[in-house]
Design a protein around this motif. Sequence first.
Motif, PDB file in Angstrom:
ATOM      1  N   THR A 225       0.839  -1.203   0.000  1.00 17.23           N
ATOM      2  CA  THR A 225       0.000   0.000   0.000  1.00 17.23           C
ATOM      3  C   THR A 225       0.872   1.250   0.000  1.00 17.23           C
ATOM      4  OG1 THR A 225      -1.767  -1.149   1.160  1.00 17.23           O
ATOM      5  CG2 THR A 225      -1.782   1.255   1.266  1.00 17.23           C
ATOM      6  N   GLU A 226       1.904   1.268   0.840  1.00 19.56           N
ATOM      7  CA  GLU A 226       2.796   2.428   0.914  1.00 19.56           C
ATOM      8  C   GLU A 226       3.599   2.578  -0.385  1.00 19.56           C
ATOM      9  OE1 GLU A 226       4.127   5.844   2.794  1.00 19.56           O
ATOM     10  OE2 GLU A 226       2.443   4.538   3.240  1.00 19.56           O
ATOM     11  N   TYR A 227       4.057   1.479  -0.955  1.00 17.78           N
ATOM     12  CA  TYR A 227       4.797   1.497  -2.217  1.00 17.78           C
ATOM     13  C   TYR A 227       3.937   2.094  -3.328  1.00 17.78           C
ATOM     14  CZ  TYR A 227       7.448  -0.339  -6.232  1.00 17.78           C
ATOM     15  OH  TYR A 227       8.152  -0.467  -7.405  1.00 17.78           O
ATOM     16  N   GLU A 228       2.693   1.649  -3.421  1.00 20.98           N
ATOM     17  CA  GLU A 228       1.797   2.169  -4.457  1.00 20.98           C
ATOM     18  C   GLU A 228       1.499   3.648  -4.237  1.00 20.98           C
ATOM     19  OE1 GLU A 228      -1.445  -0.574  -4.303  1.00 20.98           O
ATOM     20  OE2 GLU A 228      -0.334  -2.112  -5.407  1.00 20.98           O
ATOM     21  N   SER A 229       1.419   4.065  -2.978  1.00 22.48           N
ATOM     22  CA  SER A 229       1.214   5.478  -2.671  1.00 22.48           C
ATOM     23  C   SER A 229       2.409   6.306  -3.144  1.00 22.48           C
ATOM     24  CB  SER A 229       0.998   5.646  -1.165  1.00 22.48           C
ATOM     25  OG  SER A 229       0.878   6.995  -0.830  1.00 22.48           O
TER      26      SER A 229
ATOM     27  N   LEU B 170       4.386   5.518  -5.589  1.00 25.92           N
ATOM     28  CA  LEU B 170       4.423   5.497  -7.054  1.00 25.92           C
ATOM     29  C   LEU B 170       3.507   6.549  -7.674  1.00 25.92           C
ATOM     30  CD1 LEU B 170       4.535   1.703  -7.937  1.00 25.92           C
ATOM     31  CD2 LEU B 170       6.415   3.341  -7.818  1.00 25.92           C
ATOM     32  N   ARG B 171       2.550   7.055  -6.916  1.00 28.48           N
ATOM     33  CA  ARG B 171       1.674   8.108  -7.448  1.00 28.48           C
ATOM     34  C   ARG B 171       2.420   9.421  -7.638  1.00 28.48           C
ATOM     35  NH1 ARG B 171      -2.321   7.380  -3.152  1.00 28.48           N
ATOM     36  NH2 ARG B 171      -2.426   5.158  -3.217  1.00 28.48           N
ATOM     37  N   SER B 172       3.529   9.601  -6.891  1.00 29.18           N
ATOM     38  CA  SER B 172       4.258  10.861  -6.997  1.00 29.18           C
ATOM     39  C   SER B 172       5.685  10.683  -7.507  1.00 29.18           C
ATOM     40  CB  SER B 172       4.298  11.558  -5.635  1.00 29.18           C
ATOM     41  OG  SER B 172       4.957  10.744  -4.682  1.00 29.18           O
ATOM     42  N   ARG B 173       6.149   9.458  -7.639  1.00 27.29           N
ATOM     43  CA  ARG B 173       7.522   9.211  -8.069  1.00 27.29           C
ATOM     44  C   ARG B 173       7.558   8.076  -9.090  1.00 27.29           C
ATOM     45  NH1 ARG B 173       9.955  12.329  -5.000  1.00 27.29           N
ATOM     46  NH2 ARG B 173       9.564  12.682  -2.824  1.00 27.29           N
ATOM     47  N   LYS B 174       8.464   8.207 -10.040  1.00 30.69           N
ATOM     48  CA  LYS B 174       8.623   7.168 -11.053  1.00 30.69           C
ATOM     49  C   LYS B 174       9.678   6.172 -10.555  1.00 30.69           C
ATOM     50  CE  LYS B 174       9.723   6.484 -15.877  1.00 30.69           C
ATOM     51  NZ  LYS B 174      10.165   7.106 -17.116  1.00 30.69           N
TER      52      LYS B 174
ATOM     53  N   HIS C 206       4.804   6.391   6.153  1.00 33.54           N
ATOM     54  CA  HIS C 206       3.587   7.196   6.025  1.00 33.54           C
ATOM     55  C   HIS C 206       3.675   8.453   6.891  1.00 33.54           C
ATOM     56  CE1 HIS C 206      -0.626   7.977   5.235  1.00 33.54           C
ATOM     57  NE2 HIS C 206      -0.803   8.156   6.539  1.00 33.54           N
TER      58      HIS C 206
ATOM     59  N   ARG D 158       6.354  10.960   5.478  1.00 33.52           N
ATOM     60  CA  ARG D 158       5.868  11.674   4.289  1.00 33.52           C
ATOM     61  C   ARG D 158       4.841  12.729   4.670  1.00 33.52           C
ATOM     62  NH1 ARG D 158       3.638   9.372  -0.027  1.00 33.52           N
ATOM     63  NH2 ARG D 158       2.597   7.728   1.115  1.00 33.52           N
TER      64      ARG D 158
END
Length: 84
Positions: A18-22, A24-28, A50, A53
């Motif tokens: 869940t944190e990884y996918e979060s 990925l929304r702001s970083r490539k 979490h 950030r």
Amino acid sequence: MTRQTRRDPGTFTAEQRTEYESLLRSRKPRPDGTIGGPFDPWLLNPEMSHRLRGLGGMLGNAPRSTGAWWSSRFRSRDACGKRT
């Protein structure tokens, strides 16, 4: 080169995923799936990631809030050189 062993996102726990996918929304991600910076080690503890950030977001708002309070012409990097 990293001192931390690269982890396959497929092996993450549900919380880490869940944190990884979060993130990925702001970083490539890099081609090997890592994100870089402090984020890869942070994924070892998703709750800490979490919270850190969230703290970063609050600290990022501080200069804009201060600029707005003092009616500064430059409230953020985006506004540099532009009249507000």
